[in-house]
Scaffold this motif. Structure first.
Motif: not given
Length: 146
Positions: A66-76
Motif C-alpha cells: 500500500l505504501a509503494t502504491n501511494a508513492v507510485r500512484h499517489g503523488g510520490g
C-alpha cells in the motif's frame, strides 16, 4: 490523470468496523527514499503488538504494498498510521495524488510488471478498504491479533 470523481468506499470484506478503543503505534510521513525504513518500523511495531510469524510477515507486506502504491500512484509521498484497535491491528495509508483505479484490483495479468499490490494486500490481511477522497486515496488493512 484526472481525479477519481466523487468520494466512494470499496470494502472487499463486506464487514463494517465498529469504533473501538485504539492506541496509535506509528504515524509517519514517507517517500520513496524512506519506504524501506518505514517497512522495518512497521515490522517492529507489529511484532511488539503480539503478531508474529507468517501473519505478521503477510501484514507487513500488505502495508508495504500500500505504501509503494501511494508513492507510485499517489503523488510520490504518503502518510502511514498504524494502530491497535481492540483485538486487531489497523493500518491506514494515505496519499494525495491521482491514485490508481481501485476497480483494477483483479485485472493484473500474468505478464504485467505491476498491478498486484492491492491484490496482495487484499489476500494477506483480514480486510482491505479503499476510500476515495477529493485529494487522494486512503487504503486501510486490518488483521486480528492472536
Amino acid at each position: 490523470m484526472g481525479g477519481f470523481g466523487p468520494p466512494a468506499e470499496i470494502n472487499w470484506t463486506g464487514a463494517g468496523h465498529a469504533r473501538r478503543e485504539s492506541t496509535s503505534l506509528l504515524s509517519r510521513d514517507f517517500t520513496a527514499t524512506t519506504i524501506t525504513e518505514l517497512r522495518h518500523a512497521v515490522a517492529a511495531h507489529v511484532e511488539a503488538a503480539g503478531l508474529t510469524g507468517e501473519p505478521a510477515a503477510g501484514f507487513v507486506l500488505a502495508v508495504h504494498e500500500l505504501a509503494t502504491n501511494a508513492v507510485r500512484h499517489g503523488g510520490g509521498a504518503g502518510h502511514l498510521h498504524l494502530q491497535r484497535q481492540g483485538d486487531e491491528l489497523r493500518c491506514d495509508v494515505v496519499d494525495h495524488g491521482p491514485g490508481t483505479d481501485p476497480t483494477s484490483i483483479r485485472r493484473a495479468g500474468g505478464t504485467e510488471a505491476g498491478g498486484r499490490g492491492l491484490w496482495l494486500a487484499d489476500h494477506l490481511a483480514d480486510s482491505l478498504i479503499l476510500r476515495r477522497r477529493p485529494d487522494g486515496l486512503t487504503a486501510t488493512v486490518t488483521i486480528a491479533l492472536p
